[in-house]
Design an enzyme around this catalytic site. Structure first.
Site, mmCIF file in Angstrom:
data_model
loop_
_atom_site.group_PDB
_atom_site.id
_atom_site.type_symbol
_atom_site.label_atom_id
_atom_site.label_comp_id
_atom_site.label_asym_id
_atom_site.label_seq_id
_atom_site.Cartn_x
_atom_site.Cartn_y
_atom_site.Cartn_z
ATOM 1 N N GLU A 218 3.789 -4.983 8.649
ATOM 2 C CA GLU A 218 2.736 -5.145 8.081
ATOM 3 C C GLU A 218 2.198 -6.492 7.503
ATOM 4 O O GLU A 218 1.013 -6.530 7.339
ATOM 5 C CB GLU A 218 2.636 -4.042 7.003
ATOM 6 C CG GLU A 218 2.692 -2.541 7.396
ATOM 7 C CD GLU A 218 2.723 -1.576 6.688
ATOM 8 O OE1 GLU A 218 2.558 -0.311 7.015
ATOM 9 O OE2 GLU A 218 3.166 -1.724 5.059
ATOM 10 N N HIS B 282 -2.005 4.524 10.008
ATOM 11 C CA HIS B 282 -0.638 5.091 10.218
ATOM 12 C C HIS B 282 -0.688 6.319 10.872
ATOM 13 O O HIS B 282 -0.009 7.343 10.484
ATOM 14 C CB HIS B 282 -0.005 5.322 8.646
ATOM 15 C CG HIS B 282 0.201 4.194 7.949
ATOM 16 N ND1 HIS B 282 -0.794 3.412 7.440
ATOM 17 C CD2 HIS B 282 1.185 3.573 7.542
ATOM 18 C CE1 HIS B 282 -0.221 2.513 6.505
ATOM 19 N NE2 HIS B 282 1.045 2.417 7.013
ATOM 20 N N HIS C 280 10.059 -3.769 4.575
ATOM 21 C CA HIS C 280 10.452 -2.463 4.139
ATOM 22 C C HIS C 280 10.588 -1.919 5.811
ATOM 23 O O HIS C 280 10.224 -2.212 6.552
ATOM 24 C CB HIS C 280 9.719 -1.620 3.474
ATOM 25 C CG HIS C 280 8.155 -1.248 3.946
ATOM 26 N ND1 HIS C 280 7.351 -2.347 4.261
ATOM 27 C CD2 HIS C 280 7.342 -0.149 4.237
ATOM 28 C CE1 HIS C 280 6.023 -1.865 4.654
ATOM 29 N NE2 HIS C 280 6.152 -0.519 4.674
ATOM 30 N N HIS D 237 0.907 -1.355 0.011
ATOM 31 C CA HIS D 237 -0.068 0.016 -0.125
ATOM 32 C C HIS D 237 0.995 1.348 0.130
ATOM 33 O O HIS D 237 0.641 2.474 0.362
ATOM 34 C CB HIS D 237 -0.908 0.039 1.256
ATOM 35 C CG HIS D 237 -0.356 -0.017 2.729
ATOM 36 N ND1 HIS D 237 -0.814 -0.798 3.568
ATOM 37 C CD2 HIS D 237 0.741 0.718 3.136
ATOM 38 C CE1 HIS D 237 -0.218 -0.599 4.749
ATOM 39 N NE2 HIS D 237 0.840 0.191 4.455
#
Ligand code: DHB
Ligand code: FE
Length: 279
Positions: free
Chosen positions: A240, A59, A193, A12
């Site tokens: 995530e 977030h 990431h 995303h």
């Protein structure tokens, strides 16, 4: 009876929104990533879902570090998109499926999951980008949503095992739902990431491929590592993958992979797209 038609998993990354806005799908940097969505469009046109159960993470838009639910579930009639700081365009609002939200919430609490219920909830790029990728150029989203926000931000995070169990409990709740909807499960985020700190830019192809290779047929393999080990393997934001693990649980016991695309880097992230169907 309602039918779970399958599951759609995707990264995303916010800059995907910028690339869509600028029409860069054929640009050499973006093409290998966007090419992975042709099959998604085809599949969604085939299976025609009308509800999406979405596992994503907030977030900092609804919950900041001072107040952080481990598992939050939306029960709102409408979810507005907002930008928590990436400068993305604001996307269309999402209709909620309120009765299904409450059914799932009631079943989860009866199943001893202590969730946070949100009758108001904003959605950020973790939900809007996957929808823009799945249904480009629609006037209105073809599905109503029930969004889950899993804490992947403020430690202590839920374990991968607990996220899989949450998804499995959602699956049981869907089996006792009396409606006749066609339900797609969506998991967003990842893969590896890390956006900050000494390892900023870290990605791990080997761990990503391990996750992709086990997602359909042996999701429990993804729950063997502690959350701290997952941070080490996947990066601070690579956790995530917890959203994917919960979504995989909600799909049901047996599943088969029908599509996979993996390409890195997309911004700072190993980009991945997967479709699974119940087997
Ligand atoms: C990036 C990835 C994310 O998952 C996110 O939430 C924000 C930024 C990135 O790679 O730039
Ligand atoms: Fe993210």
């Amino acid at each position: 009876m309602a039918e779970i038609v399958g599951a759609y998993f995707t990264s995303h990354v916010p800059s995907i929104g910028g690339a869509i806005h600028k029409g860069l799908q054929q640009d050499p940097y973006w093409k290998p990533f966007f090419d992975g969505y042709a099959r998604v469009h085809e599949w969604l046109a085939e299976v025609k879902p009308d509800v999406a159960i979405v596992f994503n993470n907030d977030h900092g838009l609804n919950f900041f570090l001072d107040k952080m639910p481990t598992f939050a579930v939306g029960a709102a009639p409408e979810y507005h998109n907002a930008d928590e700081g990436w400068g993305l365009p604001l996307y269309k609002s999402f209709a909620g499926h309120v009765p299904l939200s409450w059914h799932i919430i009631e079943q989860l609490v009866a199943d001893e999951f202590d969730i946070t219920t949100c009758q108001k909830m904003l959605v950020d790029h973790a939900l809007s980008i996957p929808f823009e990728l799945a249904w480009p150029d629609v006037d209105a989203w073809p599905v109503k949503i029930v969004p889950f926000a899993i804490n992947t931000v403020q430690h202590p995070l839920p374990s991968a095992k607990r996220c899989l169990a949450l998804g499995q409990a959602v699956h049981r709740a869907l089996q006792s739902w009396q409606g006749d909807e066609r339900i797609v499960i969506i998991g967003t985020g990842g893969l590896s990431h890390q956006l900050d700190g000494e390892r900023a830019g870290f990605m791990n192809r080997d761990y990503d491929l391990f996750c992709l290779d086990h997602l359909a047929t042996d999701p429990a393999a993804l729950t063997k590592d502690s959350v701290h080990e997952i941070v080490r393997l996947a990066g601070t934001q690579g956790v995530e993958i917890l959203n994917w693990i919960a979504a995989r649980g909600a799909l049901g016991e047996q599943a088969a992979e029908i599509h996979r695309n993996y390409h890195l880097p997309i911004s700072n992230t190993a980009g991945a797209t997967v479709l699974l169907e119940p087997a």
